[in-house]
Design a protein around this motif. Structure first.
Motif, PDB file in Angstrom:
ATOM      1  N   PRO A 279       0.825  -1.208   0.000  1.00  0.00           N
ATOM      2  CA  PRO A 279       0.000   0.000   0.000  1.00  0.00           C
ATOM      3  C   PRO A 279       0.859   1.258   0.000  1.00  0.00           C
ATOM      4  O   PRO A 279       1.882   1.324   0.668  1.00  0.00           O
ATOM      5  CB  PRO A 279      -0.813  -0.118   1.300  1.00  0.00           C
ATOM      6  N   THR A 280       0.457   2.228  -0.800  1.00  0.00           N
ATOM      7  CA  THR A 280       1.128   3.515  -0.827  1.00  0.00           C
ATOM      8  C   THR A 280       0.715   4.299   0.412  1.00  0.00           C
ATOM      9  O   THR A 280      -0.460   4.316   0.770  1.00  0.00           O
ATOM     10  CB  THR A 280       0.713   4.298  -2.075  1.00  0.00           C
ATOM     11  N   PRO A 281       1.662   4.939   1.110  1.00  0.00           N
ATOM     12  CA  PRO A 281       1.283   5.723   2.290  1.00  0.00           C
ATOM     13  C   PRO A 281       0.159   6.696   1.967  1.00  0.00           C
ATOM     14  O   PRO A 281       0.176   7.370   0.943  1.00  0.00           O
ATOM     15  CB  PRO A 281       2.588   6.454   2.641  1.00  0.00           C
ATOM     16  N   THR A 282      -0.824   6.741   2.865  1.00  0.00           N
ATOM     17  CA  THR A 282      -1.984   7.606   2.625  1.00  0.00           C
ATOM     18  C   THR A 282      -1.586   9.065   2.542  1.00  0.00           C
ATOM     19  O   THR A 282      -2.289   9.869   1.926  1.00  0.00           O
ATOM     20  CB  THR A 282      -3.017   7.420   3.750  1.00  0.00           C
TER      21      THR A 282
ATOM     22  N   GLY B  98       8.196  13.278  -2.170  1.00  0.00           N
ATOM     23  CA  GLY B  98       9.308  12.414  -2.530  1.00  0.00           C
ATOM     24  C   GLY B  98       9.775  11.503  -1.414  1.00  0.00           C
ATOM     25  O   GLY B  98       9.821  10.275  -1.587  1.00  0.00           O
ATOM     26  N   PRO B  99      10.106  12.042  -0.224  1.00  0.00           N
ATOM     27  CA  PRO B  99      10.596  11.175   0.857  1.00  0.00           C
ATOM     28  C   PRO B  99       9.608  10.082   1.226  1.00  0.00           C
ATOM     29  O   PRO B  99      10.001   8.929   1.477  1.00  0.00           O
ATOM     30  CB  PRO B  99      10.815  12.157   2.008  1.00  0.00           C
ATOM     31  N   ALA B 100       8.323  10.406   1.263  1.00  0.00           N
ATOM     32  CA  ALA B 100       7.319   9.412   1.642  1.00  0.00           C
ATOM     33  C   ALA B 100       7.115   8.366   0.555  1.00  0.00           C
ATOM     34  O   ALA B 100       6.615   7.266   0.826  1.00  0.00           O
ATOM     35  CB  ALA B 100       5.985  10.096   1.944  1.00  0.00           C
ATOM     36  N   LEU B 101       7.495   8.699  -0.685  1.00  0.00           N
ATOM     37  CA  LEU B 101       7.222   7.799  -1.802  1.00  0.00           C
ATOM     38  C   LEU B 101       8.444   6.979  -2.220  1.00  0.00           C
ATOM     39  O   LEU B 101       8.341   6.131  -3.107  1.00  0.00           O
ATOM     40  CB  LEU B 101       6.722   8.617  -3.003  1.00  0.00           C
ATOM     41  N   VAL B 102       9.596   7.202  -1.567  1.00  0.00           N
ATOM     42  CA  VAL B 102      10.809   6.497  -1.967  1.00  0.00           C
ATOM     43  C   VAL B 102      10.622   4.988  -1.913  1.00  0.00           C
ATOM     44  O   VAL B 102      10.852   4.261  -2.896  1.00  0.00           O
ATOM     45  CB  VAL B 102      12.009   6.922  -1.104  1.00  0.00           C
ATOM     46  N   ASP B 103      10.197   4.472  -0.753  1.00  0.00           N
ATOM     47  CA  ASP B 103      10.075   3.018  -0.618  1.00  0.00           C
ATOM     48  C   ASP B 103       9.025   2.419  -1.550  1.00  0.00           C
ATOM     49  O   ASP B 103       9.283   1.385  -2.179  1.00  0.00           O
ATOM     50  CB  ASP B 103       9.781   2.639   0.839  1.00  0.00           C
ATOM     51  N   PRO B 104       7.825   3.029  -1.677  1.00  0.00           N
ATOM     52  CA  PRO B 104       6.863   2.481  -2.648  1.00  0.00           C
ATOM     53  C   PRO B 104       7.386   2.493  -4.080  1.00  0.00           C
ATOM     54  O   PRO B 104       7.130   1.559  -4.841  1.00  0.00           O
ATOM     55  CB  PRO B 104       5.640   3.405  -2.491  1.00  0.00           C
ATOM     56  N   LEU B 105       8.130   3.554  -4.458  1.00  0.00           N
ATOM     57  CA  LEU B 105       8.688   3.597  -5.804  1.00  0.00           C
ATOM     58  C   LEU B 105       9.755   2.522  -5.995  1.00  0.00           C
ATOM     59  O   LEU B 105       9.848   1.898  -7.065  1.00  0.00           O
ATOM     60  CB  LEU B 105       9.278   4.978  -6.102  1.00  0.00           C
ATOM     61  N   VAL B 106      10.571   2.300  -4.965  1.00  0.00           N
ATOM     62  CA  VAL B 106      11.585   1.245  -5.042  1.00  0.00           C
ATOM     63  C   VAL B 106      10.914  -0.115  -5.199  1.00  0.00           C
ATOM     64  O   VAL B 106      11.315  -0.941  -6.028  1.00  0.00           O
ATOM     65  CB  VAL B 106      12.497   1.262  -3.794  1.00  0.00           C
ATOM     66  N   GLU B 107       9.864  -0.360  -4.404  1.00  0.00           N
ATOM     67  CA  GLU B 107       9.144  -1.637  -4.505  1.00  0.00           C
ATOM     68  C   GLU B 107       8.554  -1.811  -5.901  1.00  0.00           C
ATOM     69  O   GLU B 107       8.591  -2.894  -6.487  1.00  0.00           O
ATOM     70  CB  GLU B 107       8.025  -1.698  -3.458  1.00  0.00           C
ATOM     71  N   ALA B 108       8.000  -0.744  -6.440  1.00  0.00           N
ATOM     72  CA  ALA B 108       7.429  -0.817  -7.788  1.00  0.00           C
ATOM     73  C   ALA B 108       8.516  -1.118  -8.813  1.00  0.00           C
ATOM     74  O   ALA B 108       8.326  -1.926  -9.728  1.00  0.00           O
ATOM     75  CB  ALA B 108       6.720   0.490  -8.126  1.00  0.00           C
TER      76      ALA B 108
END
Length: 300
Positions: free
Chosen positions: A223-226, A264-274
């Motif tokens: 899940p992407t952080p809300t 950007g900081p909050a989306l780093v891990d979801p983008l890496v997983e993707a």
């Protein structure tokens, strides 16, 4: 056209027709090993410049629906009349490509390269020992550079993607949407030919343990952080939809948009997983995201 080129084209057509008799779909290739027929949509493409000046082409994704020639592997056919039509439209062709992933063989090509300075044959043997499989007797095509192409067949319900070096350094995989240079093709670097002891063989089934290594890892839904909202989810989905050849570009673009919108900081891990789900390594993904952060003036 020089006499030698005419002879090369005639021989390439003969070899292509012979391959078609075995149920293999073929296209004409130029001396550069690229499809001999240019895309009819080349003037419709739009070019965009990405990271480090990389140019990505975007435009109509026609796979031959327009009825014209010049769609690369999507032109491939085992019909003799169609093959002659393709070669007649490309009288400069000196070779032919064999489309992978198509029925009845669902061909998979194991390209053992020698140009990278790595011992790809030894790497394949190590993989075989580690994962308990044996390469069966099958068609082997010798390349002008000293490399080898191993022909294997896959199950009809399994799509093997193309990859370069993912299995091991110097080992490239030709799967659905890719092609192998056929034996008898003449290129700028020399002649491709079947290894004498294998020319009479049919492509052998790919060992199940090896087949599992050729498939991409299953994508996991994280899940992407809300806090990033729908925009963040959209950027993650944009990366997940990337095909080989556009993965880094899509990741870089999505990361730039994320940093520009302060998520950007909050989306780093979801983008890496993707990115991992599309086949990029974690190191590549994080380096691309860090580059996007620098480009937008943010800290990674």
């Amino acid at each position: 056209m020089a006499t030698t080129d005419r002879q090369a084209t005639t021989l390439a057509l003969a070899h292509a027709l012979s391959a078609a008799e075995r149920g293999l779909a073929v296209i004409p290739l130029s001396r550069t090993k690229l499809p001999a027929l240019r895309s009819p949509h080349r003037d419709d493409l739009l070019s965009t410049t990405g990271e480090a000046g990389a140019v990505t082409s975007t435009g109509p994704r026609c796979h031959g629906e327009c009825g014209r020639l010049g769609h690369g592997v999507y032109d491939a056919s085992s019909d003799p009349t169609r093959i002659r039509e393709l070669f007649a439209a490309a009288p400069w062709a000196t070779g032919y490509g064999i489309a992978c992933g198509l029925p009845p063989h669902h061909l998979i090509g194991i390209d053992l390269d020698t140009k990278s300075g790595t011992d790809s044959s030894s790497a394949l043997r190590e993989l075989a020992l580690r994962h308990l499989f044996t390469i069966p007797e099958t068609v082997v095509v010798l390349t002008p550079s000293g490399g080898r192409h191993l022909w294997l067949t896959g199950p009809p319900d399994v799509v093997v993607p193309n990859s370069a070096g993912r299995l091991a350094p110097g080992i490239d995989i030709r799967g659905a949407g890719g092609y192998l240079v056929g034996p008898g093709s003449r290129t700028d670097h020399g002649l491709y030919g079947a290894a004498p002891a294998t020319a009479h063989l049919a492509p052998a089934p790919c060992p199940p343990s090896l087949l599992r290594l050729l498939l991409p890892p299953p994508r996991t839904n994280h899940p992407t952080p809300t806090s990033t909202g729908q925009h963040g989810q959209g950027l993650v989905q944009f990366v997940l939809a990337a095909h080989e050849g556009q993965r880094n570009t899509r990741l870089f673009w999505a990361a730039c948009r994320a940093y520009e919108n302060d998520i950007g900081p909050a989306l780093v891990d979801p983008l890496v997983e993707a990115a991992l789900g599309t086949g990029l390594s974690e190191r590549e993904a994080r380096a691309t995201i860090a580059s996007a952060a620098r480009m937008t003036g943010r800290r990674p």
